[in-house]
Motif scaffolding. Structure first.
Motif, PDB file in Angstrom:
ATOM      1  N   ARG A  18       6.430   5.523   4.669  1.00 40.99           N
ATOM      2  CA  ARG A  18       5.721   4.939   3.530  1.00 40.99           C
ATOM      3  C   ARG A  18       6.200   5.541   2.213  1.00 40.99           C
ATOM      4  O   ARG A  18       6.606   6.694   2.157  1.00 40.99           O
ATOM      5  CB  ARG A  18       4.218   5.174   3.667  1.00 40.99           C
ATOM      6  N   LEU A  19       6.116   4.729   1.162  1.00 35.49           N
ATOM      7  CA  LEU A  19       6.459   5.184  -0.178  1.00 35.49           C
ATOM      8  C   LEU A  19       5.201   5.151  -1.033  1.00 35.49           C
ATOM      9  O   LEU A  19       4.448   4.180  -0.986  1.00 35.49           O
ATOM     10  CB  LEU A  19       7.519   4.274  -0.802  1.00 35.49           C
ATOM     11  N   ASP A  20       4.981   6.208  -1.819  1.00 37.79           N
ATOM     12  CA  ASP A  20       3.842   6.191  -2.729  1.00 37.79           C
ATOM     13  C   ASP A  20       4.265   5.558  -4.056  1.00 37.79           C
ATOM     14  O   ASP A  20       5.432   5.218  -4.267  1.00 37.79           O
ATOM     15  CB  ASP A  20       3.269   7.602  -2.921  1.00 37.79           C
ATOM     16  N   LEU A  21       3.305   5.377  -4.948  1.00 40.25           N
ATOM     17  CA  LEU A  21       3.568   4.700  -6.215  1.00 40.25           C
ATOM     18  C   LEU A  21       4.650   5.393  -7.048  1.00 40.25           C
ATOM     19  O   LEU A  21       5.537   4.711  -7.571  1.00 40.25           O
ATOM     20  CB  LEU A  21       2.270   4.547  -7.019  1.00 40.25           C
ATOM     21  N   VAL A  72      18.227   2.326   1.708  1.00 44.41           N
ATOM     22  CA  VAL A  72      17.839   3.304   2.739  1.00 44.41           C
ATOM     23  C   VAL A  72      16.319   3.458   2.754  1.00 44.41           C
ATOM     24  O   VAL A  72      15.704   3.533   3.830  1.00 44.41           O
ATOM     25  CB  VAL A  72      18.553   4.658   2.542  1.00 44.41           C
ATOM     26  N   ALA A  73      15.693   3.489   1.593  1.00 45.96           N
ATOM     27  CA  ALA A  73      14.234   3.579   1.542  1.00 45.96           C
ATOM     28  C   ALA A  73      13.594   2.346   2.178  1.00 45.96           C
ATOM     29  O   ALA A  73      12.594   2.454   2.904  1.00 45.96           O
ATOM     30  CB  ALA A  73      13.761   3.738   0.099  1.00 45.96           C
ATOM     31  N   LEU A  74      14.170   1.174   1.928  1.00 45.79           N
ATOM     32  CA  LEU A  74      13.664  -0.059   2.518  1.00 45.79           C
ATOM     33  C   LEU A  74      13.782  -0.030   4.044  1.00 45.79           C
ATOM     34  O   LEU A  74      12.834  -0.369   4.761  1.00 45.79           O
ATOM     35  CB  LEU A  74      14.411  -1.261   1.945  1.00 45.79           C
ATOM     36  N   ILE A  75      14.923   0.423   4.546  1.00 45.83           N
ATOM     37  CA  ILE A  75      15.112   0.541   6.001  1.00 45.83           C
ATOM     38  C   ILE A  75      14.168   1.600   6.569  1.00 45.83           C
ATOM     39  O   ILE A  75      13.588   1.413   7.648  1.00 45.83           O
ATOM     40  CB  ILE A  75      16.584   0.835   6.343  1.00 45.83           C
ATOM     41  N   GLY A  76      13.993   2.694   5.855  1.00 39.22           N
ATOM     42  CA  GLY A  76      13.051   3.721   6.295  1.00 39.22           C
ATOM     43  C   GLY A  76      11.645   3.158   6.459  1.00 39.22           C
ATOM     44  O   GLY A  76      10.934   3.475   7.412  1.00 39.22           O
ATOM     45  N   TRP A  77      11.270   2.285   5.542  1.00 38.97           N
ATOM     46  CA  TRP A  77       9.948   1.663   5.597  1.00 38.97           C
ATOM     47  C   TRP A  77       9.862   0.644   6.730  1.00 38.97           C
ATOM     48  O   TRP A  77       8.929   0.671   7.532  1.00 38.97           O
ATOM     49  CB  TRP A  77       9.640   1.014   4.252  1.00 38.97           C
ATOM     50  N   LEU A  78      10.856  -0.244   6.812  1.00 40.38           N
ATOM     51  CA  LEU A  78      10.818  -1.329   7.792  1.00 40.38           C
ATOM     52  C   LEU A  78      11.082  -0.870   9.224  1.00 40.38           C
ATOM     53  O   LEU A  78      10.435  -1.335  10.158  1.00 40.38           O
ATOM     54  CB  LEU A  78      11.834  -2.413   7.416  1.00 40.38           C
ATOM     55  N   VAL A  79      12.046   0.025   9.400  1.00 40.97           N
ATOM     56  CA  VAL A  79      12.477   0.416  10.746  1.00 40.97           C
ATOM     57  C   VAL A  79      11.765   1.669  11.243  1.00 40.97           C
ATOM     58  O   VAL A  79      11.348   1.738  12.408  1.00 40.97           O
ATOM     59  CB  VAL A  79      14.008   0.613  10.790  1.00 40.97           C
ATOM     60  N   PHE A  80      11.620   2.662  10.365  1.00 41.70           N
ATOM     61  CA  PHE A  80      11.088   3.952  10.791  1.00 41.70           C
ATOM     62  C   PHE A  80       9.629   4.173  10.391  1.00 41.70           C
ATOM     63  O   PHE A  80       9.065   5.233  10.651  1.00 41.70           O
ATOM     64  CB  PHE A  80      11.962   5.088  10.255  1.00 41.70           C
ATOM     65  N   GLY A  81       9.021   3.185   9.735  1.00 47.90           N
ATOM     66  CA  GLY A  81       7.613   3.285   9.371  1.00 47.90           C
ATOM     67  C   GLY A  81       7.300   4.317   8.307  1.00 47.90           C
ATOM     68  O   GLY A  81       6.172   4.793   8.202  1.00 47.90           O
TER      69      GLY A  81
END
Length: 110
Positions: A82-85, A71-80
């Motif tokens: 970002r994840l911090d360190l 879900v985090a990966l899709i959030g990044w790829l589809v919904f833009g």
């Protein structure tokens, strides 16, 4: 082995349903809303089949861990989104835990 395939199907269906939940805009868009309901129905059906052979704690740990990552990966790829360190480190630890459970634990059905 079949139970792990069922768990994989359950995870993919849940991830798609959760992603569609974001796209449904609070259930105001029909197609994503239908995908949410259908995806969760498929996910829980296959999770129920999984639990015939894999202990609930193990199945749920794998379900949750991989679900969070995907879900985090899709959030990044589809919904833009970002994840911090710290988020990346935390997800790496979750995936490490899932791998340890799946590959090494005697509690898991192999």
């Amino acid at each position: 082995m079949k139970s792990w395939i069922f768990l994989g199907i359950a995870i993919v269906a849940e991830v798609l349903a959760t992603s569609a939940l974001k796209a449904s805009d609070g259930f105001t868009k029909l197609v994503p809303s239908v995908l949410v309901v259908g995806g969760y129905a498929i996910a829980f059906y296959f999770l129920a089949l999984t639990l015939k052979a894999i202990p609930v704690g193990i199945a749920y740990a794998v379900w949750a861990g991989l679900g969070i990552l995907l879900v985090a990966l899709i959030g990044w790829l589809v919904f833009g989104q970002r994840l911090d360190l710290p988020a990346v480190i935390g997800m790496t630890l979750i995936v490490s835990g899932v791998l340890i459970i799946s590959l090494l634990s005697k509690s898991s059905a192999h």
